[in-house]
Design a protein around this motif. Sequence first.
Motif, PDB file in Angstrom:
ATOM      1  N   VAL A   1       0.868  -1.069   0.056  1.00 52.97           N
ATOM      2  CA  VAL A   1      -0.019  -0.017  -0.024  1.00 52.97           C
ATOM      3  C   VAL A   1       0.907   1.365  -0.146  1.00 52.97           C
ATOM      4  O   VAL A   1       1.703   1.296   0.907  1.00 52.97           O
ATOM      5  CB  VAL A   1      -0.917   0.075   1.392  1.00 52.97           C
ATOM      6  N   GLN A   2       0.734   2.035  -1.094  1.00 57.53           N
ATOM      7  CA  GLN A   2       1.564   3.186  -0.974  1.00 57.53           C
ATOM      8  C   GLN A   2       1.280   4.025  -1.908  1.00 57.53           C
ATOM      9  O   GLN A   2       0.118   3.946  -2.908  1.00 57.53           O
ATOM     10  CB  GLN A   2       3.005   2.877  -1.488  1.00 57.53           C
ATOM     11  N   LEU A   3       1.767   5.395  -1.765  1.00 58.62           N
ATOM     12  CA  LEU A   3       1.276   6.671  -2.834  1.00 58.62           C
ATOM     13  C   LEU A   3       2.919   6.803  -3.485  1.00 58.62           C
ATOM     14  O   LEU A   3       3.863   7.088  -2.848  1.00 58.62           O
ATOM     15  CB  LEU A   3       0.802   7.739  -1.925  1.00 58.62           C
ATOM     16  N   GLN A   4       2.730   7.242  -4.525  1.00 60.73           N
ATOM     17  CA  GLN A   4       4.191   7.442  -5.395  1.00 60.73           C
ATOM     18  C   GLN A   4       3.794   8.387  -6.050  1.00 60.73           C
ATOM     19  O   GLN A   4       3.128   8.533  -7.296  1.00 60.73           O
ATOM     20  CB  GLN A   4       4.640   6.329  -6.076  1.00 60.73           C
ATOM     21  N   ALA A   5       4.792   9.656  -5.924  1.00 61.72           N
ATOM     22  CA  ALA A   5       4.983  10.759  -6.969  1.00 61.72           C
ATOM     23  C   ALA A   5       5.924  10.688  -7.793  1.00 61.72           C
ATOM     24  O   ALA A   5       7.157  10.013  -7.653  1.00 61.72           O
ATOM     25  CB  ALA A   5       5.126  12.212  -6.106  1.00 61.72           C
ATOM     26  N   SER A   6       5.719  11.056  -9.058  1.00 61.78           N
ATOM     27  CA  SER A   6       6.786  10.826 -10.196  1.00 61.78           C
ATOM     28  C   SER A   6       6.535  12.200 -11.401  1.00 61.78           C
ATOM     29  O   SER A   6       5.536  12.795 -11.220  1.00 61.78           O
ATOM     30  CB  SER A   6       6.497   9.485 -10.885  1.00 61.78           C
ATOM     31  N   GLY A   7       7.504  12.166 -12.129  1.00 56.29           N
ATOM     32  CA  GLY A   7       7.348  13.159 -13.235  1.00 56.29           C
ATOM     33  C   GLY A   7       8.244  14.379 -12.994  1.00 56.29           C
ATOM     34  O   GLY A   7       8.339  15.323 -13.855  1.00 56.29           O
ATOM     35  N   GLY A   8       9.129  14.353 -11.809  1.00 54.35           N
ATOM     36  CA  GLY A   8       9.889  15.681 -11.791  1.00 54.35           C
ATOM     37  C   GLY A   8      11.010  15.546 -12.737  1.00 54.35           C
ATOM     38  O   GLY A   8      11.302  14.541 -13.475  1.00 54.35           O
ATOM     39  N   GLY A   9      11.626  16.614 -12.930  1.00 50.94           N
ATOM     40  CA  GLY A   9      13.004  16.722 -13.763  1.00 50.94           C
ATOM     41  C   GLY A   9      13.440  18.011 -13.865  1.00 50.94           C
ATOM     42  O   GLY A   9      13.152  18.847 -13.060  1.00 50.94           O
ATOM     43  N   LEU A  10      14.261  18.278 -14.752  1.00 52.16           N
ATOM     44  CA  LEU A  10      14.577  19.719 -15.021  1.00 52.16           C
ATOM     45  C   LEU A  10      14.148  20.232 -15.975  1.00 52.16           C
ATOM     46  O   LEU A  10      13.985  19.807 -17.202  1.00 52.16           O
ATOM     47  CB  LEU A  10      16.115  19.409 -15.220  1.00 52.16           C
ATOM     48  N   VAL A  11      13.734  21.520 -15.932  1.00 50.74           N
ATOM     49  CA  VAL A  11      13.011  22.291 -17.154  1.00 50.74           C
ATOM     50  C   VAL A  11      13.438  23.691 -16.925  1.00 50.74           C
ATOM     51  O   VAL A  11      13.725  24.086 -15.885  1.00 50.74           O
ATOM     52  CB  VAL A  11      11.389  22.090 -16.750  1.00 50.74           C
ATOM     53  N   GLN A  12      13.340  24.054 -18.171  1.00 48.05           N
ATOM     54  CA  GLN A  12      13.806  25.745 -18.267  1.00 48.05           C
ATOM     55  C   GLN A  12      12.853  26.691 -17.937  1.00 48.05           C
ATOM     56  O   GLN A  12      11.425  26.368 -18.008  1.00 48.05           O
ATOM     57  CB  GLN A  12      14.039  26.087 -19.935  1.00 48.05           C
TER      58      GLN A  12
END
Length: 123
Positions: A1-12
């Motif tokens: 059972v978990q919650l996972q955030a994703s999609g971050g990165g480096l952007v201008q």
Amino acid sequence: VQLQASGGGLVQPGGSLRLSCAASGFTLDDYTVGWFRQAPEKEREWISYISSTPGILGYADSVKDRFTISRDNAKNTVYLQMNSLRPDDTAVYYCAAERETLVIVTTTGVDYLGQGTQVTVSS
């Protein structure tokens, strides 16, 4: 059972990113979900929530009109679309979920808190 955030990165500066908050082991549409961020040496800041009750949303002034929160119950996921990103949006972004509440503006007492995803806005 978990919650996972994703999609971050480096952007201008001026660019866009879409963060995802995916639940496993429970049904996310029963929960109100909030997004938070924490920059180095700063307090954790609430930025948006989407209620389990349809149509109830909230945004902090710092992100209003630039960020959009949404949910896809079929995918058990909440999204945060971030447009017109600025260097001061740089932070670790977290999502949190709480049942039986209409709003989330603090991570204190939430049922689930995902690990963070780093967003860096820099040229």
